[in-house]
Design an enzyme around this catalytic site. Structure first.
Site, PDB file in Angstrom:
ATOM      1  CD1 TRP A 101      -1.846  -2.288   2.032  1.00 31.52           C
ATOM      2  CD2 TRP A 101      -2.719  -1.644   0.082  1.00 31.52           C
ATOM      3  NE1 TRP A 101      -2.704  -3.266   1.617  1.00 31.52           N
ATOM      4  CE2 TRP A 101      -3.260  -2.908   0.427  1.00 31.52           C
ATOM      5  CE3 TRP A 101      -3.126  -1.037  -1.109  1.00 31.52           C
ATOM      6  CZ2 TRP A 101      -4.181  -3.569  -0.377  1.00 31.52           C
ATOM      7  CZ3 TRP A 101      -4.043  -1.696  -1.917  1.00 31.52           C
ATOM      8  CH2 TRP A 101      -4.561  -2.938  -1.544  1.00 31.52           C
ATOM      9  CG  ASP A 168      -2.913   3.718   4.683  1.00 28.95           C
ATOM     10  OD1 ASP A 168      -3.918   3.489   5.389  1.00 28.95           O
ATOM     11  OD2 ASP A 168      -2.689   3.133   3.604  1.00 28.95           O
ATOM     12  CE  LYS A 192      -7.780  -3.523   4.725  1.00 29.13           C
ATOM     13  NZ  LYS A 192      -7.648  -4.837   4.071  1.00 29.13           N
TER      14      LYS A 192
END
Length: 355
Positions: A101, A168, A192
């Site tokens: 990511w 993030d 998540k």
């Protein structure tokens, strides 16, 4: 659902009470006689939901009196890979690369200016977290990913920098106490640890915005979304409401500090089992192991078949590793119970009689 032990990396497992309340709202939201799916995103009922969700998202991290604004936006965390450099980069930004990511975030940022990779664990297949990161160079911002969902590593400390710090936190926000107020912009895909897929949460200090000279499309402009109270576009009403239910549940559990204790128990039990058995191996450096995403492999390929069968018998699901790396991955998000982890460790121990 109580008999299924779901270790999905996302969309996440949510508490049973959240499912029940969300299901009821589909039939009759807050005794309005209307479904949550059919109310206006500008109705007073939803505006109350949105305001509480924004306030609670800050309060749970103790950011509600520190100059931060909360936004619930569409596009997921991947949209923020683009939106962040659009809003913050003037010439040069620093990125710490610890996995898939962050790699994707780097590629998006390169379209807006110079990107300096100030630390990386790519040399060892992202199996560790770089240490002692201190950034002295003048940069527009520094970006890092707190938890590596795919490979299973996690930052224990916040990188030190004078530049605005962007993080993030898609896969470990609200799971542990952390130096949240040392970060100037935190973003997370909801699926998540916050709620269902289809919405993302951004917590940003207003003081870092408005410094770039580029023209920013309104849809990508944080200041535009702040001015419109997250309603520049039609809000994802149901997803935001479900996020609110989950944030309320977290507060009822005692907040982030309380849930961290449970998460530590779950991770410790699973890692201790993995370390004790000589035929299964953790993938990452022990000092950097994620408490959210536990990755492991078996010593011999044929053991996978045995493990898969035992998981099926025990109703353990969504345990496969990410398609890009293989192996196995157990995601231990907030709503995953200790009882489910005990079932999984029981499956691993059963394999002693099969190998």
């Amino acid at each position: 659902m109580k008999d299924v032990h779901n270790f999905c990396a996302g969309p996440c497992l949510l508490p049973q009470t959240v499912y029940e309340q969300a299901a009821q709202a589909i039939l009759n939201f807050e005794q309005t006689g209307m479904s949550i799916l059919s109310i206006s995103h500008r109705s007073k009922e939803f505006l109350t939901v949105l305001e509480e969700a924004r306030q609670l998202s800050l309060e749970l991290l103790d950011l509600h009196k520190k100059g931060y604004v909360a936004l619930f936006l569409q596009g997921g965390a991947s949209m923020e890979f683009l939106r962040i450099p659009y809003n913050l980069m003037q010439q040069k930004a620093g990125y710490i690369n610890t996995g898939t990511w962050s790699t994707k975030a780097i590629e998006q940022a390169k379209m807006f200016g110079e990107v300096k990779v100030i630390a990386s664990s790519e040399d060892q297949h992202f199996s560790y977290i770089p240490k002692g990161i201190q950034v002295e160079e003048e940069l527009d911002y520094v970006h890092f990913t707190s938890n590596n969902t795919i490979y299973g590593t996690q930052f224990n400390d916040v990188p030190q920098t004078k530049a605005p710090l962007v993080c993030d936190m898609s896969s470990d926000i609200y799971s542990r106490e952390f130096a949240y107020d040392q970060m100037d912009l935190i973003y997370a895909g909801a699926q998540k640890n916050i709620g269902p897929a289809g919405v993302s949460l951004i917590l940003v200090k207003e003081e870092i915005l408005g410094k770039t000279t580029r023209t920013i499309p309104q849809m990508l402009d944080y200041q535009e979304h702040i001015a419109k109270d997250s309603l520049y576009h039609t809000a994802n009403v149901f997803a935001i409401y479900t996020c609110l239910l989950n944030l309320r549940w977290l507060k009822q559990q005692g907040g982030v500090a309380a849930i961290e204790k449970v998460n530590n128990q779950k991770a410790a039990l699973l890692y201790e089992t993995i370390d004790r058995l000589d035929f299964v191996h953790g993938v990452t450096a022990k000092t950097d192991r994620s408490k959210m995403n536990v990755t492991f492999t078996f010593e011999e390929e044929q053991m996978n078949t045995v493990f898969d069968q035992l998981c099926q018998e025990a109703n353990v699901v969504n345990i496969k590793g990410h398609r890009s790396v293989g192996g196995y991955r157990a995601s231990l998000y907030n709503a995953v119970t200790l009882a489910s982890v005990e079932v999984l460790t029981g499956v691993l121990q059963q394999m002693k009689t099969r190998v």
